[in-house]
Scaffold this motif. Structure first.
Motif, PDB file in Angstrom:
ATOM      1  N   PRO A 129      10.561 -21.698   5.122  1.00 10.25           N
ATOM      2  CA  PRO A 129      10.468 -22.764   4.358  1.00 10.25           C
ATOM      3  C   PRO A 129      12.051 -23.539   4.884  1.00 10.25           C
ATOM      4  CG  PRO A 129      11.461 -21.089   3.077  1.00 10.25           C
ATOM      5  CD  PRO A 129      10.925 -20.568   4.262  1.00 10.25           C
ATOM      6  N   PHE A 130      12.143 -24.955   4.580  1.00 18.04           N
ATOM      7  CA  PHE A 130      13.601 -25.562   4.925  1.00 18.04           C
ATOM      8  C   PHE A 130      13.805 -26.736   4.090  1.00 18.04           C
ATOM      9  CE2 PHE A 130      10.445 -26.858   8.243  1.00 18.04           C
ATOM     10  CZ  PHE A 130      10.468 -28.367   8.017  1.00 18.04           C
ATOM     11  N   VAL A 131      14.806 -27.096   4.104  1.00 16.28           N
ATOM     12  CA  VAL A 131      15.145 -28.622   3.410  1.00 16.28           C
ATOM     13  C   VAL A 131      15.323 -29.695   4.160  1.00 16.28           C
ATOM     14  CG1 VAL A 131      16.978 -29.743   2.002  1.00 16.28           C
ATOM     15  CG2 VAL A 131      16.216 -27.572   1.385  1.00 16.28           C
ATOM     16  N   ALA A 132      14.542 -30.532   3.908  1.00 15.77           N
ATOM     17  CA  ALA A 132      14.394 -31.649   5.024  1.00 15.77           C
ATOM     18  C   ALA A 132      15.335 -33.310   4.209  1.00 15.77           C
ATOM     19  CB  ALA A 132      13.086 -32.193   5.257  1.00 15.77           C
ATOM     20  N   LEU A 133      16.168 -33.648   5.053  1.00 17.74           N
ATOM     21  CA  LEU A 133      16.896 -34.977   4.725  1.00 17.74           C
ATOM     22  C   LEU A 133      15.983 -36.202   5.558  1.00 17.74           C
ATOM     23  CD1 LEU A 133      18.912 -36.882   3.454  1.00 17.74           C
ATOM     24  CD2 LEU A 133      20.466 -36.245   5.280  1.00 17.74           C
ATOM     25  N   LEU A 134      15.368 -36.739   5.037  1.00 20.95           N
ATOM     26  CA  LEU A 134      14.318 -38.020   5.692  1.00 20.95           C
ATOM     27  C   LEU A 134      15.303 -39.272   5.447  1.00 20.95           C
ATOM     28  CD1 LEU A 134      10.845 -37.230   4.608  1.00 20.95           C
ATOM     29  CD2 LEU A 134      11.763 -37.300   7.044  1.00 20.95           C
ATOM     30  N   VAL A 135      15.824 -39.727   6.529  1.00 23.10           N
ATOM     31  CA  VAL A 135      16.621 -40.972   6.578  1.00 23.10           C
ATOM     32  C   VAL A 135      16.421 -42.085   7.411  1.00 23.10           C
ATOM     33  CG1 VAL A 135      19.011 -39.972   5.330  1.00 23.10           C
ATOM     34  CG2 VAL A 135      18.268 -39.546   7.693  1.00 23.10           C
ATOM     35  N   SER A 136      15.724 -43.175   7.152  1.00 27.99           N
ATOM     36  CA  SER A 136      15.175 -44.143   7.981  1.00 27.99           C
ATOM     37  C   SER A 136      15.642 -45.468   7.355  1.00 27.99           C
ATOM     38  CB  SER A 136      13.878 -43.865   8.244  1.00 27.99           C
ATOM     39  OG  SER A 136      13.078 -44.089   6.921  1.00 27.99           O
ATOM     40  N   GLY A 137      15.135 -46.446   7.950  1.00 27.63           N
ATOM     41  CA  GLY A 137      15.486 -48.008   7.530  1.00 27.63           C
ATOM     42  C   GLY A 137      14.855 -48.165   6.152  1.00 27.63           C
ATOM     43  N   GLY A 138      13.730 -47.451   5.969  1.00 29.81           N
ATOM     44  CA  GLY A 138      13.014 -47.492   4.514  1.00 29.81           C
ATOM     45  C   GLY A 138      12.853 -46.512   3.771  1.00 29.81           C
ATOM     46  N   HIS A 139      13.521 -45.251   4.077  1.00 30.04           N
ATOM     47  CA  HIS A 139      13.379 -44.007   3.088  1.00 30.04           C
ATOM     48  C   HIS A 139      14.422 -43.206   3.304  1.00 30.04           C
ATOM     49  CE1 HIS A 139       9.063 -44.961   2.792  1.00 30.04           C
ATOM     50  NE2 HIS A 139       8.974 -45.229   4.185  1.00 30.04           N
ATOM     51  N   THR A 140      14.859 -42.786   2.010  1.00 34.61           N
ATOM     52  CA  THR A 140      15.935 -41.775   1.948  1.00 34.61           C
ATOM     53  C   THR A 140      15.605 -40.710   0.918  1.00 34.61           C
ATOM     54  OG1 THR A 140      17.644 -43.361   2.900  1.00 34.61           O
ATOM     55  CG2 THR A 140      18.317 -41.137   1.664  1.00 34.61           C
ATOM     56  N   GLN A 141      15.167 -39.556   1.411  1.00 30.16           N
ATOM     57  CA  GLN A 141      14.614 -38.589   0.486  1.00 30.16           C
ATOM     58  C   GLN A 141      15.133 -37.087   1.038  1.00 30.16           C
ATOM     59  OE1 GLN A 141      10.344 -39.202   1.321  1.00 30.16           O
ATOM     60  NE2 GLN A 141      10.132 -40.544  -0.690  1.00 30.16           N
ATOM     61  N   ILE A 142      15.259 -36.119  -0.047  1.00 31.62           N
ATOM     62  CA  ILE A 142      15.328 -34.784   0.404  1.00 31.62           C
ATOM     63  C   ILE A 142      14.199 -34.097  -0.137  1.00 31.62           C
ATOM     64  CG2 ILE A 142      16.765 -32.881  -0.247  1.00 31.62           C
ATOM     65  CD1 ILE A 142      19.175 -34.651  -0.444  1.00 31.62           C
ATOM     66  N   MET A 143      13.600 -33.226   0.508  1.00 36.93           N
ATOM     67  CA  MET A 143      12.551 -32.667   0.364  1.00 36.93           C
ATOM     68  C   MET A 143      12.575 -31.064   0.564  1.00 36.93           C
ATOM     69  SD  MET A 143      10.141 -35.332  -0.208  1.00 36.93           S
ATOM     70  CE  MET A 143       8.746 -34.271   0.114  1.00 36.93           C
ATOM     71  N   ARG A 144      11.983 -30.265  -0.186  1.00 37.00           N
ATOM     72  CA  ARG A 144      11.824 -28.778   0.249  1.00 37.00           C
ATOM     73  C   ARG A 144      10.333 -28.770   0.970  1.00 37.00           C
ATOM     74  NH1 ARG A 144      12.897 -23.351  -2.385  1.00 37.00           N
ATOM     75  NH2 ARG A 144      11.560 -21.956  -1.203  1.00 37.00           N
ATOM     76  N   VAL A 145      10.504 -28.169   2.122  1.00 33.36           N
ATOM     77  CA  VAL A 145       9.147 -28.011   2.903  1.00 33.36           C
ATOM     78  C   VAL A 145       8.941 -26.278   2.996  1.00 33.36           C
ATOM     79  CG1 VAL A 145       8.270 -28.350   5.044  1.00 33.36           C
ATOM     80  CG2 VAL A 145       9.794 -30.060   4.007  1.00 33.36           C
ATOM     81  N   ASP A 146       7.758 -25.855   2.322  1.00 33.11           N
ATOM     82  CA  ASP A 146       7.540 -24.795   2.207  1.00 33.11           C
ATOM     83  C   ASP A 146       6.313 -24.193   3.443  1.00 33.11           C
ATOM     84  OD1 ASP A 146       9.035 -23.172   0.279  1.00 33.11           O
ATOM     85  OD2 ASP A 146       8.211 -24.803  -0.907  1.00 33.11           O
ATOM     86  N   GLY A 147       5.933 -25.320   4.052  1.00 34.63           N
ATOM     87  CA  GLY A 147       4.662 -25.154   5.028  1.00 34.63           C
ATOM     88  C   GLY A 147       4.201 -26.587   5.145  1.00 34.63           C
ATOM     89  N   VAL A 148       3.152 -26.749   6.086  1.00 37.08           N
ATOM     90  CA  VAL A 148       2.525 -28.038   6.424  1.00 37.08           C
ATOM     91  C   VAL A 148       1.608 -28.113   5.305  1.00 37.08           C
ATOM     92  CG1 VAL A 148       0.944 -29.133   7.731  1.00 37.08           C
ATOM     93  CG2 VAL A 148       2.272 -27.489   9.044  1.00 37.08           C
TER      94      VAL A 148
END
Length: 352
Positions: A129-148
């Motif tokens: 798993p990993f933590v993801a920082l999604l940062v773009s023009g329309g989105h800013t989110q922090i997600m925990r990703v355990d798999g697809v």
């Protein structure tokens, strides 16, 4: 399996070929920045028309680069949302027509899932798993990703996204379009300590963000400087840019590290257009080194919207058994607004 992917959610037309075993084979991207610059932002109707002009030539280019023919393609993937409705329809209708003509399965992909998984295209390849920082023009989110398909939202912006904060403050300063890169480039010549702008919610107990207050603070400072000194000098603009960038990066960095500590994970993924920001990359590399973890970025040419991330996300879903390849009905819809949690745990995007 060879998958061709199409991205057309906003102002970039992307086409790519991905093999489920070998990874990315070829990709090509056309940006509409030059066309939209005279309007100071994306014009949806013009964006849709340009996607129509570009998608077929890009498809031919990608096939030629990979040395492949249409007969070697096994599935078609496309961005089904979120994004501009007209732009999404161009890519979706082209992809579905392509799939129908070749009797191939068509795989609708969530745009943010494409960004979320795109760092896995880089070397070294990270593991879940990993933590993801999604940062773009329309989105800013922090997600925990355990798999697809296994994503947990840990925090998100309550108003403007980080990319919007870059673009809107750049516009206040009279910088060109796109504002984010223009502001970042100018910031290299400025003093980040010149203006003590607020870092909204940096000390909050949660992992949410807020950037609208920062935009207001910059606007107030710009007006005060103009009232006192007249038109801003080049150095004043550079100092404003550097101070703004520093405030945004400080918040993104602090929240990311807080997420790592809360989850106990040691791998951080940064994805989305703002992930190309040099200051942010340097800050997170340093912070993760102190934490004893690792940070992963997609290749710079894959930070913006692109077909590679869409084809790759489809390949990951196929490998995870989350795609019904026997479905060749070719009925489809697009979703300009589409929450990422709607596709978690293998939910069929086309049926939502």
């Amino acid at each position: 399996m060879i998958i061709i992917g199409f991205e057309s959610s906003c102002d970039e037309t992307g086409v790519a070929l991905v093999c489920t075993e070998r990874g990315l084979l070829a990709h090509s991207l056309h940006s509409q920045i030059a066309m939209h610059q005279q309007y100071g932002g994306v014009v949806p109707e013009l964006a849709s028309r340009d996607h129509i002009r570009r998608v077929l030539p890009l498809t031919r280019e990608v096939l030629g680069s990979a040395g492949m023919t249409l007969d070697q393609i096994d599935a078609v993937a496309y961005t089904a949302g979120p994004g501009l409705a007209g732009a999404l329809l161009v890519g979706a209708s082209f992809a579905q027509s392509f799939a129908w003509a070749r009797s191939l399965p068509a795989i609708p992909i969530h745009h943010l899932e494409g960004h979320l998984l795109s760092p896995l295209l880089a070397a070294p390849r990270l593991d879940f798993p990993f933590v993801a920082l999604l940062v773009s023009g329309g989105h800013t989110q922090i997600m925990r990703v355990d798999g697809v398909g296994r994503y947990e939202l840990l925090g998100e912006t309550l108003d403007d996204a980080a990319g919007e904060a870059f673009d809107k403050t750049a516009k206040l300063m009279g910088l060109g379009y796109p504002g984010g890169p223009a502001l970042s480039n100018l910031a290299q010549q400025g003093d980040a300590r010149a203006h003590d702008f607020p870092r909204p919610m940096i000390h909050s107990s949660n992992l949410d963000f807020s950037f609208s207050g920062l935009k207001t603070a910059v606007m107030t400072r710009v007006r005060a400087l103009e009232k006192a000194d007249g038109p801003l000098s080049a150095q004043q603009l550079a100092d404003l840019a550097a101070s703004t960038e520093s405030a945004i990066v400080d918040v993104l960095g602090a929240k990311s590290i807080k997420a790592m500590k809360q989850t106990g994970l040691k791998r951080l993924v940064v994805a989305g257009g703002v992930g190309a920001n040099r200051h942010l990359r340097t800050r997170l590399l340093q912070d993760m080194l102190k934490l004893g973890g690792q940070v992963f970025f997609p290749p710079l040419d894959l930070c913006t919207d692109n077909g590679a991330m869409i084809a790759f996300a489809a390949a990951m879903r196929v490998n995870a058994g989350l795609v019904d390849l026997s479905d060749t009905s070719h009925a489809f819809t697009v979703r300009p607004r589409w929450e990422l949690h709607d596709i978690c745990l293998g939910a069929d995007a086309a049926a939502v």
